[in-house]
Scaffold this motif. Structure first.
Motif, PDB file in Angstrom:
ATOM      1  N   UNK A   1       0.900  -1.335  -0.110  1.00  0.00           N
ATOM      2  CA  UNK A   1      -0.094   0.153   0.140  1.00  0.00           C
ATOM      3  C   UNK A   1       0.869   1.369  -0.112  1.00  0.00           C
ATOM      4  N   UNK A   2       0.305   2.334  -0.767  1.00  0.00           N
ATOM      5  CA  UNK A   2       1.193   3.645  -0.829  1.00  0.00           C
ATOM      6  C   UNK A   2       0.961   4.183   0.496  1.00  0.00           C
ATOM      7  N   UNK A   3       2.003   4.810   0.985  1.00  0.00           N
ATOM      8  CA  UNK A   3       2.176   5.662   2.085  1.00  0.00           C
ATOM      9  C   UNK A   3       1.629   6.939   1.758  1.00  0.00           C
ATOM     10  N   UNK A   4       0.959   7.597   2.356  1.00  0.00           N
ATOM     11  CA  UNK A   4       0.399   9.040   2.344  1.00  0.00           C
ATOM     12  C   UNK A   4       1.707   9.886   2.378  1.00  0.00           C
ATOM     13  N   UNK A   5       1.620  11.029   1.248  1.00  0.00           N
ATOM     14  CA  UNK A   5       2.730  11.764   1.146  1.00  0.00           C
ATOM     15  C   UNK A   5       2.623  12.861   2.507  1.00  0.00           C
ATOM     16  N   UNK A   6       3.806  13.059   3.167  1.00  0.00           N
ATOM     17  CA  UNK A   6       3.829  14.036   4.161  1.00  0.00           C
ATOM     18  C   UNK A   6       3.696  15.374   3.659  1.00  0.00           C
ATOM     19  N   UNK A   7       3.225  16.403   4.408  1.00  0.00           N
ATOM     20  CA  UNK A   7       3.066  17.845   3.899  1.00  0.00           C
ATOM     21  C   UNK A   7       4.486  18.559   4.423  1.00  0.00           C
ATOM     22  N   UNK A   8       4.978  19.225   3.422  1.00  0.00           N
ATOM     23  CA  UNK A   8       6.007  20.049   3.774  1.00  0.00           C
ATOM     24  C   UNK A   8       5.661  21.281   4.185  1.00  0.00           C
ATOM     25  N   UNK A   9       6.482  21.792   5.047  1.00  0.00           N
ATOM     26  CA  UNK A   9       6.269  23.288   5.689  1.00  0.00           C
ATOM     27  C   UNK A   9       6.915  24.052   4.567  1.00  0.00           C
ATOM     28  N   UNK A  10       6.235  25.058   4.043  1.00  0.00           N
ATOM     29  CA  UNK A  10       6.698  26.090   2.847  1.00  0.00           C
ATOM     30  C   UNK A  10       5.962  27.223   3.209  1.00  0.00           C
ATOM     31  N   UNK A  11       6.749  28.396   2.720  1.00  0.00           N
ATOM     32  CA  UNK A  11       5.995  29.753   2.679  1.00  0.00           C
ATOM     33  C   UNK A  11       5.260  29.901   1.504  1.00  0.00           C
ATOM     34  N   UNK A  12       4.215  30.541   1.335  1.00  0.00           N
ATOM     35  CA  UNK A  12       3.707  30.915  -0.058  1.00  0.00           C
ATOM     36  C   UNK A  12       4.421  31.835  -0.591  1.00  0.00           C
ATOM     37  N   UNK A  13       4.339  31.730  -1.974  1.00  0.00           N
ATOM     38  CA  UNK A  13       5.206  32.736  -2.945  1.00  0.00           C
ATOM     39  C   UNK A  13       4.970  34.289  -2.335  1.00  0.00           C
TER      40      UNK A  13
END
Length: 71
Positions: free
Chosen positions: A5-17
């Protein structure tokens, strides 16, 4: 053979443009500039107003370039 089963992708912290961190020197320069502008405006009778930092995209969408418009 069964597929893993595919692992859910982790969200990466990032700033909006367009929203970056600012250091102490840049903050101080912005404060000096803003204070100078405020003094000149008030000298000519203008009163201060504060607008929201963030807006809903549907309120701004018609003013954005095509590639930045929300779907």
């Amino acid at each position: 053979m069964a597929e893993k089963p595919k692992k859910p992708q982790k969200l990466r912290a990032r700033l909006p443009r367009g929203l970056g961190d600012r250091g102490p020197a840049e903050i101080a320069a912005t404060r000096r500039m803003t204070e100078t502008i405020r003094e000149v405006y008030e000298r000519y009778g203008f009163e201060p107003v504060e607008t929201p930092t963030m807006e809903f995209t549907d309120a701004l969408g018609k003013f954005l370039p095509d590639q930045d418009r929300p779907n």
